[in-house]
Design an enzyme around this catalytic site. Structure first.
Site, short mmCIF file in Angstrom:
data_model
loop_
_atom_site.label_atom_id
_atom_site.label_comp_id
_atom_site.label_asym_id
_atom_site.label_seq_id
_atom_site.Cartn_x
_atom_site.Cartn_y
_atom_site.Cartn_z
N GLY A 15 0.92 -1.36 -0.14
CA GLY A 15 -0.21 -0.04 -0.17
C GLY A 15 0.91 1.36 0.20
O GLY A 15 1.92 1.32 0.66
N ARG A 25 13.97 9.65 -2.42
CA ARG A 25 14.54 10.80 -2.64
C ARG A 25 16.02 10.72 -1.58
O ARG A 25 17.08 11.04 -2.04
CB ARG A 25 13.94 12.22 -2.52
N ARG A 29 19.76 10.30 -2.72
CA ARG A 29 20.60 11.15 -2.51
C ARG A 29 21.81 10.89 -1.53
O ARG A 29 23.10 11.21 -1.72
CB ARG A 29 20.04 12.54 -2.01
N ARG A 76 1.21 -5.00 -5.81
CA ARG A 76 1.04 -6.35 -5.05
C ARG A 76 1.44 -7.61 -5.96
O ARG A 76 0.87 -7.44 -7.07
CB ARG A 76 -0.52 -6.38 -4.50
N ASP A 107 4.20 -4.25 6.44
CA ASP A 107 4.64 -5.46 6.94
C ASP A 107 4.67 -6.76 5.94
O ASP A 107 5.63 -7.47 5.93
CB ASP A 107 3.80 -6.09 8.35
N THR A 130 3.42 3.09 5.87
CA THR A 130 2.00 3.00 5.77
C THR A 130 1.24 3.71 6.64
O THR A 130 1.93 4.42 7.78
CB THR A 130 1.55 1.49 6.27
N ILE A 131 0.00 4.10 6.32
CA ILE A 131 -0.67 5.11 7.15
C ILE A 131 -1.31 4.76 8.25
O ILE A 131 -1.58 5.42 9.26
CB ILE A 131 -1.87 6.00 6.21
N ASP A 132 -1.15 3.38 8.45
CA ASP A 132 -1.86 2.60 9.80
C ASP A 132 -1.00 2.99 10.88
O ASP A 132 -1.68 2.80 12.05
CB ASP A 132 -2.24 1.26 9.42
N ASP A 134 0.93 0.73 12.08
CA ASP A 134 0.71 -0.40 13.01
C ASP A 134 1.98 -1.34 12.72
O ASP A 134 2.05 -2.62 12.68
CB ASP A 134 -0.47 -1.27 12.31
N ARG A 167 -27.08 17.08 13.63
CA ARG A 167 -27.01 15.47 13.30
C ARG A 167 -25.92 14.83 13.97
O ARG A 167 -24.98 15.40 14.65
CB ARG A 167 -26.72 15.26 11.66
N MET A 174 -9.55 4.89 7.95
CA MET A 174 -8.59 3.47 7.87
C MET A 174 -7.85 3.21 9.16
O MET A 174 -7.76 3.88 9.92
CB MET A 174 -7.66 3.95 6.72
N ARG A 176 -6.92 -0.70 9.22
CA ARG A 176 -7.01 -2.21 9.25
C ARG A 176 -7.61 -2.44 10.62
O ARG A 176 -8.64 -2.27 11.29
CB ARG A 176 -5.97 -2.60 9.20
N GLU A 192 -16.99 12.93 19.87
CA GLU A 192 -17.80 12.71 21.11
C GLU A 192 -17.50 11.11 21.47
O GLU A 192 -17.26 10.94 22.61
CB GLU A 192 -19.18 12.70 20.76
N GLU A 227 -11.97 1.23 11.03
CA GLU A 227 -12.49 0.37 9.76
C GLU A 227 -12.64 -1.03 10.47
O GLU A 227 -13.32 -1.85 10.32
CB GLU A 227 -11.80 0.46 8.60
#
Ligand code: ADP
Length: 328
Positions: A15, A25, A29, A76, A107, A130-132, A134, A167, A174, A176, A192, A227
């Site tokens: 991912g 970079r 470099r 992948r 991972d 990875t953005i997670d 984890d 509302r 995200m 995982r 909240e 998620e």
């Protein structure tokens, strides 16, 4: 001592995440600085198997530090999971005279790198992208900070409409099986409630909390849901459940999705990527291998890739406490 390594390769795999380009970079470099040749491998392990390599120099990575995604593309690759696929990859590296590589990924990518290293002895260092957030062995992965800021900006916007119409919004983010984005974004955006896989809040507690929130005079509410959360089956079912049991609420759902993966990397991610890239190349030239670079207490450290794969990150309990206090 002179390193026997004369030519390195760099690839991005699995991912994508913001900050990967800044890491590419930095690796390129640093190689140029150390007088080591560097080849870019396109499309992750797929490109390694197919020999999709291009010789880079310091100028090949101009103007990419500020770009999301990865200029090398990611993939992948099923074939790399097979011994035959990895043999082909090894033949391509040998043919190109590549002595070792730096892989930027998650991972899964590290698992592949570790198996490859054990089979062929090729020196390898991983950079966690990875953005997670984890991955064990680093307090921050590349892309986490950017994704977090994207989520907070999105929730701020959702709050504007939520409060105009009184509302309740369930916002799915995200992550995982981990709640790092949800917990941090929830605190930063003043949610909240925050539902994360590490803490099963339970539907009753959620209803109680929403009731309390209404009673205390709040006209709108944001509930951030990771998620992988296990409280309800998914955000849409959570919405149905709350509407049925608390009809006083007008409920909406927003699934943020892939916007969280893109965008201009934050300064934090660019600096982290630059530091990790330098240490990855220095490490491999010092003879280090099968390690991942990470950041702990603002120091760049190495962790065996096998530990990084097996270990689990812990949720910040103090942040949970802070969130509980803030939602009084
Ligand atoms: P991420 O690196 O983001 O976790 P994936 O889990 O998709 O992403 O892994 C990226 C790639 O790493 C896979 O497509 C595959 O080529 C390789 N890979 C993952 N697991 C293994 C494994 N057990 N053996 C060999 N290669 C693997």
């Amino acid at each position: 001592m002179q390193s026997p390594i004369k030519k390195l390769a760099v690839l991005t795999s699995g991912g994508d995440s913001p900050g990967m380009n800044a890491a590419i970079r930095s690796v390129v470099r640093t190689c140029a600085y150390m007088d080591v040749e560097v080849m870019a491998i396109y499309r992750g392990y797929q490109g390694m198997i197919e020999g999709d390599f291009v010789l880079f120099n310091a100028r090949s990575v101009n103007n990419i530090i500020n770009k999301g995604g990865t200029i090398l593309k990611s993939a992948r690759c099923q074939e790399f999971r097979t011994p035959e696929g990895r043999k082909k990859a090894h033949e391509q590296l040998t043919r190109a005279g590549i002595d070792g590589f730096v892989v930027i990924g998650g991972d899964g990518s590290f698992r592949g790198a570790s198996i490859f290293h054990k089979e062929f002895g090729t020196p390898v260092i991983g950079i966690p992208g990875t953005i997670d957030n984890d991955i064990f062995g680093t307090q921050y992965t590349l892309g986490f900070d950017t994704a977090l800021n994207t989520v907070v900006e999105a929730i701020d916007k959702i709050r504007d409409t939520a409060s105009s119409h009184s509302r309740l919004f369930f916002v799915e983010v995200m992550g995982r099986d981990v709640g790092h984005i949800a917990l941090n974004a929830g605190v930063a955006a003043g949610a909240e409630e925050i539902l994360i896989p590490e803490e099963n809040l339970g539907l009753d507690r959620l209803l109680d909390s929403l009731k309390r929130s209404k009673k205390s005079g709040k006209s709108s509410s944001i509930v951030v849901v990771a998620e992988g959360d296990k409280t309800g089956k998914n955000v849409f079912e959570l919405k149905e459940y709350v509407e049925k049991n608390l009809p006083v609420y007008d409920v909406r759902v927003s699934v943020l999705g892939h916007i969280q993966r893109g965008g201009v990397p934050t300064a934090f991610d660019r600096v982290l990527a630059s530091r990790m890239g330098v240490r990855a190349v220095e490490g491999i030239l010092e003879g280090k291998t099968n390690l991942m670079v990470g950041i702990m207490d603002n120091q760049i450290v190495f962790t065996p890739i096998d530990e990084a794969i097996k270990g689990h990150t812990k949720i910040d309990r103090e942040l949970i406490r802070v969130s509980d206090i803030m939602t009084i």
